[in-house]
Write a protein that holds these residues in place. Sequence first.
Motif, PDB file in Angstrom:
ATOM      1  N   ARG B 134      51.869  16.331  93.701  1.00 40.19           N
ATOM      2  CA  ARG B 134      52.978  17.244  93.990  1.00 40.19           C
ATOM      3  C   ARG B 134      54.158  16.503  94.642  1.00 40.19           C
ATOM      4  O   ARG B 134      55.313  16.678  94.249  1.00 40.19           O
ATOM      5  N   GLU B 135      53.800  15.680  95.605  1.00 39.51           N
ATOM      6  CA  GLU B 135      54.866  14.933  96.297  1.00 39.51           C
ATOM      7  C   GLU B 135      55.641  14.059  95.308  1.00 39.51           C
ATOM      8  O   GLU B 135      56.871  14.063  95.287  1.00 39.51           O
ATOM      9  N   GLY B 136      54.901  13.348  94.475  1.00 36.26           N
ATOM     10  CA  GLY B 136      55.540  12.470  93.485  1.00 36.26           C
ATOM     11  C   GLY B 136      56.401  13.261  92.519  1.00 36.26           C
ATOM     12  O   GLY B 136      57.486  12.813  92.109  1.00 36.26           O
ATOM     13  N   PHE B 137      55.880  14.445  92.125  1.00 40.35           N
ATOM     14  CA  PHE B 137      56.633  15.269  91.182  1.00 40.35           C
ATOM     15  C   PHE B 137      57.899  15.812  91.824  1.00 40.35           C
ATOM     16  O   PHE B 137      58.977  15.791  91.219  1.00 40.35           O
ATOM     17  N   LYS B 143      57.053  12.360  86.314  1.00 43.46           N
ATOM     18  CA  LYS B 143      57.741  13.355  85.478  1.00 43.46           C
ATOM     19  C   LYS B 143      56.859  14.548  85.172  1.00 43.46           C
ATOM     20  O   LYS B 143      57.317  15.580  84.756  1.00 43.46           O
ATOM     21  N   LYS B 144      55.511  14.303  85.280  1.00 43.98           N
ATOM     22  CA  LYS B 144      54.594  15.399  84.935  1.00 43.98           C
ATOM     23  C   LYS B 144      53.749  15.795  86.149  1.00 43.98           C
ATOM     24  O   LYS B 144      53.520  15.003  87.049  1.00 43.98           O
ATOM     25  N   LEU B 145      53.270  17.037  86.092  1.00 38.38           N
ATOM     26  CA  LEU B 145      52.356  17.530  87.115  1.00 38.38           C
ATOM     27  C   LEU B 145      51.062  17.965  86.419  1.00 38.38           C
ATOM     28  O   LEU B 145      50.963  19.104  85.962  1.00 38.38           O
ATOM     29  N   LEU B 151      42.668  15.477  85.947  1.00 36.52           N
ATOM     30  CA  LEU B 151      43.019  14.144  86.442  1.00 36.52           C
ATOM     31  C   LEU B 151      41.843  13.543  87.213  1.00 36.52           C
ATOM     32  O   LEU B 151      41.463  12.379  87.017  1.00 36.52           O
ATOM     33  N   HIS B 152      41.257  14.354  88.069  1.00 35.51           N
ATOM     34  CA  HIS B 152      40.110  13.901  88.867  1.00 35.51           C
ATOM     35  C   HIS B 152      38.928  13.530  87.966  1.00 35.51           C
ATOM     36  O   HIS B 152      38.297  12.482  88.115  1.00 35.51           O
ATOM     37  N   ALA B 153      38.657  14.413  87.002  1.00 29.54           N
ATOM     38  CA  ALA B 153      37.548  14.168  86.084  1.00 29.54           C
ATOM     39  C   ALA B 153      37.788  12.898  85.269  1.00 29.54           C
ATOM     40  O   ALA B 153      36.867  12.110  85.032  1.00 29.54           O
ATOM     41  N   LEU B 201      49.442  10.131  82.506  1.00 30.29           N
ATOM     42  CA  LEU B 201      49.202  11.514  82.916  1.00 30.29           C
ATOM     43  C   LEU B 201      50.286  12.017  83.865  1.00 30.29           C
ATOM     44  O   LEU B 201      50.641  13.200  83.852  1.00 30.29           O
ATOM     45  N   LEU B 202      50.768  11.098  84.679  1.00 26.03           N
ATOM     46  CA  LEU B 202      51.747  11.495  85.694  1.00 26.03           C
ATOM     47  C   LEU B 202      53.193  11.343  85.215  1.00 26.03           C
ATOM     48  O   LEU B 202      54.130  11.795  85.884  1.00 26.03           O
TER      49      LEU B 202
END
Lengths: 207, 207, 207, 207
Positions: B134-137, B143-145, B151-153, B201-202
């Motif tokens: 969230r912070e990065g987004f 660019k993506k959330l 993501l964890h999996a 992914l991010l």
Amino acid sequence: MISKEENILFAAEKLFSEKGFEKTSTREISRAANVNISMISYYFGSKEKLLEKLFEMRMVESQSYIQEIIANEKLNVWEKISLIVDRYTKRVRQMKVFYNILQTEQLTNKNERIITFLKNSKLGYLKVYDELCREGFEKKIFKKLPNIALLHATLNGMMFYAMNGLPMYKEYFNVSKDNSDFDDHYFEELNLHIKQVLKNLLGYEEN
Amino acid sequence: MISKEENILFAAEKLFSEKGFEKTSTREISRAANVNISMISYYFGSKEKLLEKLFEMRMVESQSYIQEIIANEKLNVWEKISLIVDRYTKRVRQMKVFYNILQTEQLTNKNERIITFLKNSKLGYLKVYDELCREGFEKKIFKKLPNIALLHATLNGMMFYAMNGLPMYKEYFNVSKDNSDFDDHYFEELNLHIKQVLKNLLGYEEN
Amino acid sequence: MISKEENILFAAEKLFSEKGFEKTSTREISRAANVNISMISYYFGSKEKLLEKLFEMRMVESQSYIQEIIANEKLNVWEKISLIVDRYTKRVRQMKVFYNILQTEQLTNKNERIITFLKNSKLGYLKVYDELCREGFEKKIFKKLPNIALLHATLNGMMFYAMNGLPMYKEYFNVSKDNSDFDDHYFEELNLHIKQVLKNLLGYEEN
Amino acid sequence: MISKEENILFAAEKLFSEKGFEKTSTREISRAANVNISMISYYFGSKEKLLEKLFEMRMVESQSYIQEIIANEKLNVWEKISLIVDRYTKRVRQMKVFYNILQTEQLTNKNERIITFLKNSKLGYLKVYDELCREGFEKKIFKKLPNIALLHATLNGMMFYAMNGLPMYKEYFNVSKDNSDFDDHYFEELNLHIKQVLKNLLGYEEN
DNA sequence: CATGAATGAGGGTTCATTCAT
DNA sequence: GATGAATGAACCCTCATTCAT
């Protein structure tokens, strides 16, 4: 009409999945299958051979569809990979019980026949992925040629970890355990997610 | 000087990893630890509590470094994620024996304390990833959330499946079991691979 | 044409001889006789009754020849004894398999019918020996009238111990297991040896 | 004070003698020895190893006295043989229970250690008899040099068959089962009988 | 008349744990 | 505090036998 033999097989599959092979006693299996305890030895020879039979049955089932897909000349390489992922996702969800056993046994089981089943199955998949990736790369459908081991690990790792983690993710999102709509959506999303990751790894872009 | 208690703990960890918890008998542990059988009950209460102790010890260790990283104000969100991956990859490789147990037990174990350890650990990671994403987004670094569960999996799945599959991949590539140079290279590549998948992914692009 | 019933009987005899009654399972017998397991109960009622049947068959066979000999008026007492020894030696060698069972079962078997078979058989022999010895003594053919129990024990003891011990004696004399010429010579010598011991016990001297 | 281990050993010996090894269950042994069933595995490893231990114990006992006799320089060869027979008769009577087991097991047992015990014991006796006979013959104490195998078979056969047959002989002579005076007299007579047979075989005459 | 699937009892052994010392 | 002998429950499996067909 379900035979006693199948009764045992399915009851054992469920229990092995829930408690692990070792912690499941033949008494429990016989109770769950509603048969006499000696039937396990009678039909399968031993508890361990029952597990082998289970692996044999389930893994033979899984081997069949992949050949069908790669033999289909109407599909291009990405469509093939995409279809394999579809089937695999579906299958892992349907056969959750068995794949639970599979994951456990591949970590600790020392049974030779089972080790061989698993290894051959994986080597088979590796070869398929290898060939599809190369073909796609040569035909310039894919821009990248990734490390096939890492591609395989990524695909399978995502699949299994996503499946195993589902209850915990539901808890994280405050979703009721019994909410199966969430599950449906989750697996749909997982399927797309896996394909997206693969696209990135292969450098594939849909026109 | 290593205490008898630790002797037992480490001997048990090795055996649990190799054979699974159930298939490892207290006799074997006592033999491997070179202590009397009764010492297991004596020091830990029971075989199961020995396993709990093992989890407690190893998981407390793992919890510490992550707090350190996210508290470090000199790092941006991607650097934090990158560092977590670095530490995690390193740790999983170092603690391969324990993570083997962890993977098995999380599939079948019904022990409440262990379930709680595992769940809390994962929920903690989920929260960390969630916040970092969230912070990065928000800061437009990403660019993506993405779906945090997926993501964890993906992250964990890749990690564990890659670790477990290594011997099989070596066989596929016709590499000797004892070739540790290959291993070093493999884990290095795995680390980069994981980061690349996460970048995609991010929606993160390095300058 | 050999019937299934006989097939079972002979297969059982062989196995009982090799492994003992208890250690031989009905499954093994049925396998060796190439019939279904249930045929043993079907034909004989039980495994134990199969053993009884076996004793009945073999012991009836042995009873016949002795009556023939003692009824033969052309023979004197020593000739009768000598002939009994001849037939007995020959029979024990031919029926080695059965006499193996007999020796084992008379030590541990509690089956009434079998006990009765054995006892009656022995009491019959004792009576025969008793009468022959008395007659020979009265007719002054024999100079001594030995304790009939010890005579019986000596005759049978030599016979069975000599038969059982043969493989070990061959080893002592460094003779190959497969050397059947040695066996032939051994049993011939045994026959003469038994007669010589009897002569001494009876005080009989050949003209 | 008798230890639990010995308790088991002696209880097992009695039961093995009465019912045979196979027909005796570990549960029965534990009941008879008044110990928990698991003590059999605990002390001996298995039911079979318990039997081995029993053989080891009893056969070591028997080996000792014979060396003592043949080393005694005050005795001539016949006196040595005579003394061996005395001891052997006495021992077989005292250890009737064990010699029952021995006779059964040497017919059917396939246990290597037990086979070896028995064979070595017998080969040892053969050698002793062989040397004594030769010495006696060379010193002209004995006029004949008999086949050592047949001498051995005769001595042992008489001994065991006489022991086993006693109850039946009592029945033949209409003597009560409980008449132990008869037994005493019987074994005395047996001892003399054996020696007489040996004298005849060796051509030995007392001055 | 014959079969073979199915039974339930009991087999030997191993297990984690306890307790007197 | 530490030991190891001892425990009883449970393990998987095999047994002889039965019974529906």
